[in-house]
Design a protein around this motif. Structure first.
Motif, PDB file in Angstrom:
ATOM      1  N   LEU A   1     -74.791  -4.924 -11.962  1.00  0.00           N
ATOM      2  CA  LEU A   1     -73.847  -3.955 -12.517  1.00  0.00           C
ATOM      3  C   LEU A   1     -73.391  -3.116 -11.342  1.00  0.00           C
ATOM      4  N   TYR A   2     -72.152  -3.337 -10.901  1.00  0.00           N
ATOM      5  CA  TYR A   2     -71.601  -2.518  -9.830  1.00  0.00           C
ATOM      6  C   TYR A   2     -70.977  -1.271 -10.460  1.00  0.00           C
ATOM      7  N   ALA A   3     -71.268  -0.108  -9.879  1.00  0.00           N
ATOM      8  CA  ALA A   3     -70.670   1.133 -10.358  1.00  0.00           C
ATOM      9  C   ALA A   3     -70.337   2.018  -9.168  1.00  0.00           C
ATOM     10  N   ASP A   4     -69.143   2.569  -9.158  1.00  0.00           N
ATOM     11  CA  ASP A   4     -68.773   3.521  -8.113  1.00  0.00           C
ATOM     12  C   ASP A   4     -69.720   4.721  -8.142  1.00  0.00           C
ATOM     13  N   ALA A   5     -69.806   5.404  -7.014  1.00  0.00           N
ATOM     14  CA  ALA A   5     -70.697   6.557  -6.922  1.00  0.00           C
ATOM     15  C   ALA A   5     -70.170   7.769  -7.684  1.00  0.00           C
ATOM     16  N   ASP A   6     -68.915   7.736  -8.121  1.00  0.00           N
ATOM     17  CA  ASP A   6     -68.344   8.875  -8.852  1.00  0.00           C
ATOM     18  C   ASP A   6     -68.421   8.668 -10.366  1.00  0.00           C
ATOM     19  N   ILE A   7     -69.554   8.136 -10.821  1.00  0.00           N
ATOM     20  CA  ILE A   7     -69.812   7.930 -12.245  1.00  0.00           C
ATOM     21  C   ILE A   7     -71.069   8.687 -12.631  1.00  0.00           C
ATOM     22  N   LEU A   8     -71.016   9.434 -13.719  1.00  0.00           N
ATOM     23  CA  LEU A   8     -72.192  10.084 -14.295  1.00  0.00           C
ATOM     24  C   LEU A   8     -72.541   9.400 -15.614  1.00  0.00           C
ATOM     25  N   TRP A   9     -73.844   9.328 -15.885  1.00  0.00           N
ATOM     26  CA  TRP A   9     -74.346   8.684 -17.104  1.00  0.00           C
ATOM     27  C   TRP A   9     -74.879   9.733 -18.081  1.00  0.00           C
ATOM     28  N   PHE A  10     -74.585   9.520 -19.367  1.00  0.00           N
ATOM     29  CA  PHE A  10     -74.982  10.470 -20.405  1.00  0.00           C
ATOM     30  C   PHE A  10     -75.865   9.833 -21.489  1.00  0.00           C
ATOM     31  N   ARG A  11     -75.844   8.515 -21.576  1.00  0.00           N
ATOM     32  CA  ARG A  11     -76.673   7.777 -22.535  1.00  0.00           C
ATOM     33  C   ARG A  11     -77.129   6.478 -21.884  1.00  0.00           C
ATOM     34  N   ASP A  12     -78.157   5.890 -22.464  1.00  0.00           N
ATOM     35  CA  ASP A  12     -78.623   4.586 -21.990  1.00  0.00           C
ATOM     36  C   ASP A  12     -77.655   3.510 -22.468  1.00  0.00           C
ATOM     37  N   PRO A  13     -77.002   2.777 -21.543  1.00  0.00           N
ATOM     38  CA  PRO A  13     -75.968   1.819 -21.944  1.00  0.00           C
ATOM     39  C   PRO A  13     -76.491   0.442 -22.344  1.00  0.00           C
ATOM     40  N   ALA A  14     -77.805   0.256 -22.390  1.00  0.00           N
ATOM     41  CA  ALA A  14     -78.367  -1.070 -22.658  1.00  0.00           C
ATOM     42  C   ALA A  14     -77.765  -1.748 -23.893  1.00  0.00           C
ATOM     43  N   PRO A  15     -77.538  -1.024 -25.012  1.00  0.00           N
ATOM     44  CA  PRO A  15     -76.959  -1.699 -26.183  1.00  0.00           C
ATOM     45  C   PRO A  15     -75.548  -2.238 -25.943  1.00  0.00           C
ATOM     46  N   LEU A  16     -74.798  -1.609 -25.030  1.00  0.00           N
ATOM     47  CA  LEU A  16     -73.430  -2.046 -24.763  1.00  0.00           C
ATOM     48  C   LEU A  16     -73.360  -3.096 -23.644  1.00  0.00           C
ATOM     49  N   LEU A  17     -74.335  -3.091 -22.753  1.00  0.00           N
ATOM     50  CA  LEU A  17     -74.317  -4.046 -21.650  1.00  0.00           C
ATOM     51  C   LEU A  17     -74.782  -5.433 -22.074  1.00  0.00           C
ATOM     52  N   GLY A  18     -75.703  -5.495 -23.022  1.00  0.00           N
ATOM     53  CA  GLY A  18     -76.205  -6.784 -23.476  1.00  0.00           C
ATOM     54  C   GLY A  18     -77.196  -7.388 -22.487  1.00  0.00           C
ATOM     55  N   ASP A  19     -77.661  -8.582 -22.806  1.00  0.00           N
ATOM     56  CA  ASP A  19     -78.640  -9.286 -21.985  1.00  0.00           C
ATOM     57  C   ASP A  19     -77.979  -9.749 -20.684  1.00  0.00           C
ATOM     58  N   PRO A  20     -78.545  -9.394 -19.513  1.00  0.00           N
ATOM     59  CA  PRO A  20     -77.957  -9.841 -18.239  1.00  0.00           C
ATOM     60  C   PRO A  20     -77.814 -11.356 -18.120  1.00  0.00           C
ATOM     61  N   VAL A  21     -78.574 -12.105 -18.886  1.00  0.00           N
ATOM     62  CA  VAL A  21     -78.439 -13.566 -18.867  1.00  0.00           C
ATOM     63  C   VAL A  21     -77.025 -13.980 -19.264  1.00  0.00           C
ATOM     64  N   SER A  22     -76.369 -13.151 -20.076  1.00  0.00           N
ATOM     65  CA  SER A  22     -75.034 -13.493 -20.590  1.00  0.00           C
ATOM     66  C   SER A  22     -73.906 -12.939 -19.727  1.00  0.00           C
ATOM     67  N   TRP A  23     -74.199 -12.418 -18.548  1.00  0.00           N
ATOM     68  CA  TRP A  23     -73.167 -11.783 -17.721  1.00  0.00           C
ATOM     69  C   TRP A  23     -72.435 -12.803 -16.851  1.00  0.00           C
ATOM     70  N   ASP A  24     -72.143 -13.963 -17.370  1.00  0.00           N
ATOM     71  CA  ASP A  24     -71.529 -15.011 -16.559  1.00  0.00           C
ATOM     72  C   ASP A  24     -70.034 -14.819 -16.350  1.00  0.00           C
ATOM     73  N   LYS A  25     -69.418 -13.923 -17.114  1.00  0.00           N
ATOM     74  CA  LYS A  25     -68.000 -13.619 -16.935  1.00  0.00           C
ATOM     75  C   LYS A  25     -67.852 -12.176 -16.459  1.00  0.00           C
ATOM     76  N   PRO A  26     -66.892 -11.912 -15.573  1.00  0.00           N
ATOM     77  CA  PRO A  26     -66.718 -10.537 -15.099  1.00  0.00           C
ATOM     78  C   PRO A  26     -66.248  -9.616 -16.223  1.00  0.00           C
ATOM     79  N   ARG A  27     -66.875  -8.469 -16.303  1.00  0.00           N
ATOM     80  CA  ARG A  27     -66.448  -7.432 -17.248  1.00  0.00           C
ATOM     81  C   ARG A  27     -66.158  -6.152 -16.472  1.00  0.00           C
ATOM     82  N   ALA A  28     -65.148  -5.430 -16.902  1.00  0.00           N
ATOM     83  CA  ALA A  28     -64.761  -4.197 -16.214  1.00  0.00           C
ATOM     84  C   ALA A  28     -64.268  -3.185 -17.233  1.00  0.00           C
ATOM     85  N   LEU A  29     -63.960  -1.990 -16.754  1.00  0.00           N
ATOM     86  CA  LEU A  29     -63.506  -0.899 -17.607  1.00  0.00           C
ATOM     87  C   LEU A  29     -62.013  -1.015 -17.887  1.00  0.00           C
ATOM     88  N   ARG A  30     -61.604  -0.491 -19.011  1.00  0.00           N
ATOM     89  CA  ARG A  30     -60.187  -0.395 -19.317  1.00  0.00           C
ATOM     90  C   ARG A  30     -59.688   0.997 -18.954  1.00  0.00           C
TER      91      ARG A  30
END
Length: 312
Positions: free
Chosen positions: A156-185
């Motif tokens: 999971l690449y993230a710029d240094a100008d990002i702050l986190w407020f909740r655990d994103p695990a439910p939205l990221l899903g299992d890393p095994v399934s990260w075979d396609k690039p996903r990015a922010l809108r």
């Protein structure tokens, strides 16, 4: 020792002009500068270990923005239930030894990759053009970091100008399934038009792609397209829209967007006294791009105060 190293490396000289009410400075910017100054003098104590997540959190930073990176990582620590392996890429303005002293508060070893190591990884992957782009451009370094590291493991690449407020695990899903690039809108993101028209015109249509956060395990895009786009980008090493367009092309051709609530990328409160509240709006993180950095420090200070009852 750890706290002293942070103060020595990060403390800023206070500008008395911030206290002058009629200086003409926007109130949001003024508060952000004051927050920045307070944070620079507020070190973080060593933190206790948490369960380990099975992916790598990848980021990049220059020496001038170590404080921003520290607050980004601290927001991750306080909001995530499991901690990924952290890898930070240097642009060449700092060394691994200097970094280790300032970030020794993190509960696990942090891997540091130097710019030349990313160059060698690009060459080993069969992309000499990408290695050239790394040497010439900070945006090439960011692109090659994602491209080469995602071939080895889920990242999971993230710029240094990002702050986190909740655990994103439910939205990221299992890393095994990260075979396609996903990015922010993003509602309004600058792309390099000539590159987009040549390789993927859909990049110029909403929703737009923001490259500040990318999840992937595998190839970013077909190698021949990547080579061609990097060759287009090489004459423009200072143009961030080239790298942005390459990531956007990867997402539009064979990837997808993250869930909308994973991160807010909007700017409507940039000059307001009261900024948007990520928790009440249900966002898991916020990307404070470029001209919004004063809001990052305001929100980071708020997070530190909220956590002050626990170990800092």
């Amino acid at each position: 020792m750890i706290r002293r190293a942070q103060r020595k490396a990060l403390a800023r000289k206070f500008a008395l002009g911030l206290l002058r009410p009629f200086s003409g400075m926007n109130v949001s910017v003024r508060l952000g500068e004051i927050a920045h100054n307070i944070l620079s003098r507020w070190p973080i104590r060593p933190q206790t270990a948490k369960p380990i997540a099975n992916f790598c959190y990848l980021t990049m930073c220059d020496r001038a923005h170590w404080l921003m990176l520290r607050e980004s990582l601290f927001s991750l620590y306080r909001s995530w239930n499991s901690l990924p392996e952290i890898t930070v890429v240097s642009d060449g303005s700092w060394t691994a030894n200097d970094f280790a002293e300032v970030f020794a508060w993190w509960p696990m070893p942090i891997t540091v990759l130097m710019r030349e190591e990313i160059c060698l990884s690009a060459l080993a992957a069969g992309f000499p053009e990408l290695a050239d782009y790394v040497r010439e451009s900070i945006w090439g370094l960011e692109l090659a970091t994602v491209t080469t590291q995602a071939k080895q493991r889920p990242v999971l690449y993230a710029d240094a100008d990002i702050l986190w407020f909740r655990d994103p695990a439910p939205l990221l899903g299992d890393p095994v399934s990260w075979d396609k690039p996903r990015a922010l809108r993003e509602s309004n993101c600058h792309q390099r038009r000539d590159m987009a028209l040549r390789h993927c015109p859909k990049v110029l249509e909403p929703p737009f792609v923001n490259a500040g956060m990318v999840a992937l395990h595998g190839e970013l895009m077909p190698p021949e397209i990547l080579r061609s786009m990097v060759q287009d980008a090489l004459p423009h090493p200072l143009d961030s829209s080239c790298q942005q367009t390459i990531i956007a092309t990867a997402v539009k051709l064979g990837g997808e967007f993250f869930p909308e609530k994973l991160s807010l990328v909007e700017f409507d409160d940039v000059h307001r006294f009261r900024s948007r509240n990520m928790k009440t709006e249900g966002y898991y993180s916020r990307h404070y791009v470029h001209w919004m950095r004063h809001l990052l420090y305001r929100d980071a200070l708020r997070l530190r105060f909220h956590f002050s009852a626990g170990p800092l």
